[in-house]
Enzyme design. Structure first.
Site, short mmCIF file in Angstrom:
data_model
loop_
_atom_site.label_atom_id
_atom_site.label_comp_id
_atom_site.label_asym_id
_atom_site.label_seq_id
_atom_site.Cartn_x
_atom_site.Cartn_y
_atom_site.Cartn_z
N GLY A 224 -49.34 -48.74 -19.56
CA GLY A 224 -47.75 -48.01 -19.66
C GLY A 224 -46.77 -48.45 -18.55
O GLY A 224 -46.94 -49.54 -17.63
N HIS A 225 -45.67 -48.09 -18.56
CA HIS A 225 -44.67 -48.24 -17.76
C HIS A 225 -44.99 -48.03 -16.28
O HIS A 225 -45.65 -47.27 -15.98
CB HIS A 225 -43.19 -47.79 -18.12
N ASN A 226 -44.51 -48.86 -15.47
CA ASN A 226 -44.73 -48.68 -13.84
C ASN A 226 -46.01 -48.85 -13.43
O ASN A 226 -46.33 -48.43 -12.19
CB ASN A 226 -44.10 -47.53 -13.28
#
Length: 326
Positions: A224-226
Site C-alpha cells: 500500500g501507499h507510504n
C-alpha cells in the site's frame, strides 16, 4: 551444455574433494532425484540419510559432513552449502539461458522523459511513464508498468506484470460519498531488489513508498501507499501490507500474511504464513497469529469456546478468590 566441476569451483570457490575437476555436470538436481551427471546439495543435516543413497556426481556439503559425503563420492565443501547452491544456479543460468541484452524492446512504450540506464533491459509491452527511472543492470520482464516519477535502482529484476506506482487507496468521506485523495508521492526502489509477477506497489500520498536495497517480493503481493520495507527483507506470495506500515530490515513475512496499516515491525521480525499482524512488533523474533486447522466440527466447538474465553476467565478468578477466602 554441461559444465565441468573444475569450472564450477573456479567460479564459486569451495573445495572439491574425492572427485575429478574434469567431471561433466549436466544439471543441478535434488539430492534424492539426482543421477550420475548431476550436482546436488545437502542443505540441512536432517537430510543426511538421503546422502548415502544419492547417485549425484557431486554433492555440496558443509565441512562437518565431509566424511559422510566422501563415503559416497565427490563433494564440494562450502561453509554455507545452501548459499553456494544458490550461486551455482546463477552460474548455470548464465551459461544456459543468458539474461537479455541491454536495451528497450520495440513494443515497449516510454515517455520521452523516462530515463533508462544503457545497461538496463526493458522487455516487451512495458510502460514507463513520465519521469520514470530504471537503474544500471536492471531487468523489466514483459508488461511491467513503472508509473510517473517512480525510480528503480540498480540490478533489480521485475517479473512479468509488476505495477510500480499505481495510485494508493486514498479517499476522504464527505456527505455519504468518497472524495479521491490524489496520490502525489511516488515509489523508490533500491538496488538488488526482486519483485515477483503481478505484484503491485502503490505510490505514496504525499511522500514516496520506499522499498530498500536487497528486498525480495514474491508474486501477487500488494504494497500500500507510504509503506517502507527495510533492507534485505523478504515477503512471500499473497502478502498484503496496508498503507503507512513500516517493516524493518531483515524481516520475513510468510505467504498470505497481512500487516495492517500504520504499524511498525522492528528489524529481524519473522511473521508466519497467514498471520494477521494487528499491532506493532518492537522486538525481533518469530510471531504467529493463526487459528490451527482442525476438522470442522471440532473447529466450531473451539471457536465457540474462544468467544466465551473472557467470561470463563472471570469465573475462574471468582472461584480462586472464593477458595482463598474460605
Amino acid at each position: 551444455m554441461s559444465l565441468l566441476l573444475g569450472q564450477i569451483v573456479d567460479a564459486l570457490g569451495g573445495s572439491l574433494q574425492g572427485g575429478s575437476r574434469d567431471t561433466p555436470i549436466c544439471r543441478i538436481a535434488p539430492l534424492q532425484a539426482a543421477g550420475p551427471g548431476d550436482l546436488s546439495v545437502l542443505s540441512h543435516p536432517r537430510y543426511q540419510q538421503q546422502l548415502a543413497a544419492s547417485r549425484a556426481a557431486c554433492v555440496i556439503v558443509a565441512p562437518a559432513l565431509r566424511a559422510a559425503a566422501l563415503a559416497r563420492g565427490a563433494c564440494i565443501l562450502a561453509e554455507q552449502p545452501y548459499a553456494y547452491f544458490a550461486r551455482a544456479t546463477q552460474l548455470w543460468r548464465q551459461h544456459h539461458a543468458p539474461a537479455p541484452a541491454p536495451g528497450v524492446h520495440a513494443s515497449a512504450v516510454l515517455d520521452p522523459t523516462a530515463q533508462v540506464h544503457p545497461t538496463a533491459s526493458i522487455g516487451p509491452l512495458c510502460i514507463l511513464e513520465r519521469g520514470a527511472q530504471v537503474g544500471a543492470g536492471s531487468r523489466l520482464q514483459a508488461r511491467v508498468t513503472v508509473g510517473a516519477d517512480c525510480r528503480i535502482g540498480a540490478r533489480c529484476l521485475l517479473h512479468a506484470g509488476v505495477v510500480v506506482g499505481a495510485d494508493g487507496f486514498g479517499f476522504a468521506p464527505e456527505d455519504g460519498q468518497w472524495i479521491k485523495i490524489e496520490q502525489l508521492g511516488a515509489v523508490r526502489i533500491g538496488d538488488d531488489v526482486e519483485i515477483g509477477a503481478n505484484t503491485c506497489i502503490d505510490r505514496g500520498t504525499l511522500q514516496d513508498t520506499v522499498i530498500e536495497d536487497g528486498v525480495k517480493l514474491d508474486n501477487l503481493i500488494q504494497i500500500g501507499h507510504n509503506v517502507r520495507i527495510g533492507k534485505h527483507s523478504a515477503l512471500a506470495g499473497c502478502v498484503g501490507v496496508a498503507g503507512s506500515a513500516r517493516i524493518g530490515a531483515h524481516c520475513t513475512i510468510g505467504g498470505g500474511a497481512i500487516v495492517l496499516g500504520h504499524l511498525e515491525l522492528a528489524d529481524h521480525v519473522h511473521i508466519s504464513a497467514a498471520t494477521v499482524v494487528t499491532r506493532s512488533l518492537t522486538r525481533p523474533g518469530q510471531y504467529t497469529g493463526l487459528f490451527p486447522i482442525d476438522d470442522n466440527a471440532r473447529w466450531e466447538k473451539n471457536a465457540a469456546t474462544l468467544k466465551q474465553l473472557h467470561s470463563l476467565r472471570e469465573r475462574i478468578k471468582a472461584l480462586e478468590q472464593a477458595l482463598k477466602a474460605a
